[in-house]
Design a protein around this motif. Structure first.
Motif, PDB file in Angstrom:
ATOM      1  N   GLN A   1       0.835  -1.200   0.000  1.00 44.76           N
ATOM      2  CA  GLN A   1       0.000   0.000   0.000  1.00 44.76           C
ATOM      3  C   GLN A   1       0.873   1.254   0.000  1.00 44.76           C
ATOM      4  O   GLN A   1       1.965   1.250   0.544  1.00 44.76           O
ATOM      5  N   LEU A   2       0.352   2.277  -0.643  1.00 46.93           N
ATOM      6  CA  LEU A   2       1.047   3.551  -0.699  1.00 46.93           C
ATOM      7  C   LEU A   2       0.150   4.624  -0.105  1.00 46.93           C
ATOM      8  O   LEU A   2      -1.012   4.735  -0.478  1.00 46.93           O
ATOM      9  N   GLN A   3       0.709   5.410   0.798  1.00 49.80           N
ATOM     10  CA  GLN A   3      -0.063   6.444   1.480  1.00 49.80           C
ATOM     11  C   GLN A   3       0.616   7.784   1.254  1.00 49.80           C
ATOM     12  O   GLN A   3       1.682   8.041   1.808  1.00 49.80           O
ATOM     13  N   ALA A   4      -0.017   8.635   0.453  1.00 46.75           N
ATOM     14  CA  ALA A   4       0.538   9.962   0.178  1.00 46.75           C
ATOM     15  C   ALA A   4       0.044  10.955   1.213  1.00 46.75           C
ATOM     16  O   ALA A   4      -1.080  10.847   1.708  1.00 46.75           O
ATOM     17  N   SER A   5       0.880  11.927   1.512  1.00 41.31           N
ATOM     18  CA  SER A   5       0.522  12.957   2.478  1.00 41.31           C
ATOM     19  C   SER A   5       1.352  14.198   2.214  1.00 41.31           C
ATOM     20  O   SER A   5       2.286  14.192   1.408  1.00 41.31           O
ATOM     21  N   GLY A   6       0.996  15.266   2.921  1.00 39.28           N
ATOM     22  CA  GLY A   6       1.789  16.482   2.857  1.00 39.28           C
ATOM     23  C   GLY A   6       1.253  17.553   1.941  1.00 39.28           C
ATOM     24  O   GLY A   6       1.832  18.644   1.857  1.00 39.28           O
ATOM     25  N   GLY A   7       0.191  17.281   1.239  1.00 35.18           N
ATOM     26  CA  GLY A   7      -0.395  18.292   0.369  1.00 35.18           C
ATOM     27  C   GLY A   7      -1.038  19.393   1.183  1.00 35.18           C
ATOM     28  O   GLY A   7      -1.175  19.302   2.397  1.00 35.18           O
ATOM     29  N   GLY A   8      -1.440  20.452   0.490  1.00 39.48           N
ATOM     30  CA  GLY A   8      -2.078  21.565   1.165  1.00 39.48           C
ATOM     31  C   GLY A   8      -1.951  22.824   0.339  1.00 39.48           C
ATOM     32  O   GLY A   8      -1.728  22.775  -0.873  1.00 39.48           O
ATOM     33  N   LEU A   9      -2.072  23.934   1.030  1.00 43.14           N
ATOM     34  CA  LEU A   9      -2.004  25.243   0.390  1.00 43.14           C
ATOM     35  C   LEU A   9      -0.571  25.754   0.443  1.00 43.14           C
ATOM     36  O   LEU A   9       0.067  25.721   1.503  1.00 43.14           O
ATOM     37  N   ALA A  12       2.287  31.000  -4.100  1.00 37.75           N
ATOM     38  CA  ALA A  12       3.091  31.062  -5.319  1.00 37.75           C
ATOM     39  C   ALA A  12       4.509  31.498  -4.953  1.00 37.75           C
ATOM     40  O   ALA A  12       4.708  32.440  -4.181  1.00 37.75           O
ATOM     41  N   GLY A  13       5.479  30.775  -5.491  1.00 31.36           N
ATOM     42  CA  GLY A  13       6.872  31.036  -5.162  1.00 31.36           C
ATOM     43  C   GLY A  13       7.379  30.269  -3.956  1.00 31.36           C
ATOM     44  O   GLY A  13       8.584  30.272  -3.678  1.00 31.36           O
ATOM     45  N   GLY A  14       6.475  29.626  -3.249  1.00 28.51           N
ATOM     46  CA  GLY A  14       6.850  28.887  -2.050  1.00 28.51           C
ATOM     47  C   GLY A  14       7.269  27.462  -2.337  1.00 28.51           C
ATOM     48  O   GLY A  14       7.370  27.042  -3.493  1.00 28.51           O
ATOM     49  N   SER A  15       7.488  26.716  -1.263  1.00 27.00           N
ATOM     50  CA  SER A  15       7.952  25.334  -1.357  1.00 27.00           C
ATOM     51  C   SER A  15       7.051  24.415  -0.565  1.00 27.00           C
ATOM     52  O   SER A  15       6.424  24.822   0.420  1.00 27.00           O
ATOM     53  N   LEU A  16       7.034  23.181  -1.000  1.00 29.48           N
ATOM     54  CA  LEU A  16       6.236  22.172  -0.322  1.00 29.48           C
ATOM     55  C   LEU A  16       6.866  20.822  -0.594  1.00 29.48           C
ATOM     56  O   LEU A  16       7.370  20.581  -1.697  1.00 29.48           O
ATOM     57  N   ARG A  17       6.828  19.945   0.395  1.00 31.24           N
ATOM     58  CA  ARG A  17       7.286  18.572   0.194  1.00 31.24           C
ATOM     59  C   ARG A  17       6.141  17.622   0.477  1.00 31.24           C
ATOM     60  O   ARG A  17       5.537  17.675   1.553  1.00 31.24           O
ATOM     61  N   VAL A  18       5.847  16.764  -0.472  1.00 31.03           N
ATOM     62  CA  VAL A  18       4.861  15.715  -0.269  1.00 31.03           C
ATOM     63  C   VAL A  18       5.584  14.401  -0.061  1.00 31.03           C
ATOM     64  O   VAL A  18       6.694  14.198  -0.562  1.00 31.03           O
ATOM     65  N   SER A  19       4.927  13.527   0.676  1.00 31.98           N
ATOM     66  CA  SER A  19       5.537  12.262   1.065  1.00 31.98           C
ATOM     67  C   SER A  19       4.653  11.097   0.670  1.00 31.98           C
ATOM     68  O   SER A  19       3.438  11.243   0.522  1.00 31.98           O
ATOM     69  N   CYS A  20       5.285   9.953   0.529  1.00 33.31           N
ATOM     70  CA  CYS A  20       4.546   8.727   0.232  1.00 33.31           C
ATOM     71  C   CYS A  20       5.161   7.615   1.061  1.00 33.31           C
ATOM     72  O   CYS A  20       6.348   7.305   0.896  1.00 33.31           O
ATOM     73  N   ALA A  21       4.370   7.042   1.916  1.00 31.99           N
ATOM     74  CA  ALA A  21       4.836   5.951   2.772  1.00 31.99           C
ATOM     75  C   ALA A  21       4.379   4.624   2.198  1.00 31.99           C
ATOM     76  O   ALA A  21       3.204   4.463   1.835  1.00 31.99           O
ATOM     77  N   ALA A  22       5.297   3.687   2.118  1.00 30.86           N
ATOM     78  CA  ALA A  22       4.988   2.358   1.600  1.00 30.86           C
ATOM     79  C   ALA A  22       5.020   1.353   2.740  1.00 30.86           C
ATOM     80  O   ALA A  22       5.765   1.508   3.700  1.00 30.86           O
ATOM     81  N   SER A  23       4.202   0.344   2.596  1.00 35.72           N
ATOM     82  CA  SER A  23       4.187  -0.710   3.613  1.00 35.72           C
ATOM     83  C   SER A  23       4.929  -1.911   3.065  1.00 35.72           C
ATOM     84  O   SER A  23       4.689  -2.347   1.954  1.00 35.72           O
ATOM     85  N   GLY A  24       5.849  -2.428   3.829  1.00 35.32           N
ATOM     86  CA  GLY A  24       6.505  -3.660   3.443  1.00 35.32           C
ATOM     87  C   GLY A  24       7.872  -3.482   2.817  1.00 35.32           C
ATOM     88  O   GLY A  24       8.151  -2.493   2.122  1.00 35.32           O
ATOM     89  N   ARG A  25       8.682  -4.472   3.055  1.00 38.73           N
ATOM     90  CA  ARG A  25      10.062  -4.461   2.585  1.00 38.73           C
ATOM     91  C   ARG A  25      10.150  -4.548   1.067  1.00 38.73           C
ATOM     92  O   ARG A  25      11.178  -4.201   0.478  1.00 38.73           O
TER      93      ARG A  25
END
Length: 125
Positions: A1-9, A12-25
């Protein structure tokens, strides 16, 4: 499974990091990628990273502002967006290529077997 997070507002000109967590080796065997889909538009490739992290591939039009990385200890992949533009507003999806050709990263969404649920990013004025 893949779980994305970190989105939002993000301004303009700013920075953002989104993440994706995976389950399992098994994550260690997958090439990973980020795609995005803006309202009324097709899903487009943003960036991809090979299973070891050694190779990356970017959309030609986005490569100066986006950085993909992965953490093979914590089974996660990240997308850093800098100098945000209004046209970056979209739902961002992480995806896994379960049968990669070694360390070759591809752009075609049809090559990706697992998809996260998406995280919405809105660039504001």
């Amino acid at each position: 499974q893949l779980q994305a997070s970190g989105g939002g507002l993000v301004p303009a000109g700013g920075s953002l990091r989104v993440s994706c967590a995976a389950s399992g080796r098994n994550f260690l065997n997958y090439n990973m990628a980020w795609f995005r889909q803006a309202p009324g538009k097709e899903r487009e490739f943003v960036a991809g990273v090979s299973r070891s992290g050694r190779n990356t591939l970017y959309s030609d039009s986005l490569k100066t502002r986006f950085t993909i990385s992965r953490d093979n200890v914590n089974y996660a992949v990240y997308l850093q967006m800098d100098s945000a533009k209004f046209e970056d507003t979209a739902v961002y999806y992480c995806a896994a290529d379960l049968r990669p050709l070694d360390e070759v990263v591809v752009r075609n969404p049809a090559n990706y077997d697992y998809w996260g649920q998406g995280t919405e990013v809105t660039v504001s004025s």
